[in-house]
Design an enzyme around this catalytic site. Sequence first.
Site, short mmCIF file in Angstrom:
data_model
loop_
_atom_site.label_atom_id
_atom_site.label_comp_id
_atom_site.label_asym_id
_atom_site.label_seq_id
_atom_site.Cartn_x
_atom_site.Cartn_y
_atom_site.Cartn_z
CD GLU A 40 -0.37 1.11 3.60
OE1 GLU A 40 -0.54 2.25 2.58
OE2 GLU A 40 -0.27 0.27 4.71
NE ARG A 65 -3.46 -6.27 12.73
CZ ARG A 65 -2.62 -7.78 12.68
NH1 ARG A 65 -1.13 -8.70 13.66
NH2 ARG A 65 -2.92 -8.25 12.52
CB CYS A 70 9.12 -2.39 -3.33
SG CYS A 70 10.74 -1.27 -3.48
CG HIS A 107 11.14 -3.49 -6.39
ND1 HIS A 107 10.41 -3.26 -6.02
CD2 HIS A 107 11.99 -4.74 -6.82
CE1 HIS A 107 9.86 -4.53 -5.46
NE2 HIS A 107 10.74 -5.55 -5.65
CG ASP A 121 10.19 -8.23 -4.33
OD1 ASP A 121 9.48 -7.66 -3.78
OD2 ASP A 121 10.44 -8.19 -5.81
#
Length: 257
Positions: A40, A65, A70, A107, A121
């Site tokens: 998210e 939580r 990435c 990334h 990943d």
Amino acid sequence: MDERQIDAYLHRIDAARPERVDGAALRELHVRHLRAVPFENLSIHLGEPISLDEDALYDKIVTRRRGGFCYELNGLFAALLTGLGFPVTLLAASVHGRDGLGPPFDHLALRVEADGPWLADVGFGRHSHYPLSLDFPGDQADPDGVFRLVPAAFGDTDVLRDGRGEYRLEARPRDLADFAPTCWWQQTSPDSHFTRSLVCSRLTDTGRVTLSGDTLIHTTGDDRVERVLSGGEVLDTYTREFGFALDRVPTVAAPVG
């Protein structure tokens, strides 16, 4: 990451402490992470600064939580794996897009040693459910497609899914701090796709659930069901589907700087 934090993190992803540092344990941790912790970008649109400090990542992902993108997800997963005894190397990657390869450090992915080298990943959104072997040259079947790792220039590796490039992976070891400039760019630049859209998505036992803006999407195999939510339903959906509560509905904000 101390033992108390490791136990809390394992509880967060509903995983038992592995008895051995091996490929089977890595597979189990990987898929449980994907099912528990959403990909998210809500912090960008809630005005929350994104820090790559390990304590800040732990507070966000384990204590509150939440999920992340990435740098956050793979960054903290690396700390968990290291605490459990897995040798982990952080690797930079450039994402394949419509206009070719993205910038360096676009990334973050992980090389993990566990009965051989693996690409782990948990921070790419829709990707492989399980780690991919870094020393197997052929097709690797996964519930989310057929993956292949292909040598590229300068010792890099192209990660393909169903014949199409996902990203180009470097071989050079990196530190998490190396990703801070691009992490800042991703959360501030009008050219970053993260500043132009809202997404929250996680793997489920039967497929994937995604909240894209105010559109709730359930996918099961090739079936896709979409529903536009009312304002009051959005906050309830974050709690029900992703396990965290927000005090306001995030909206796409104008990037700063």
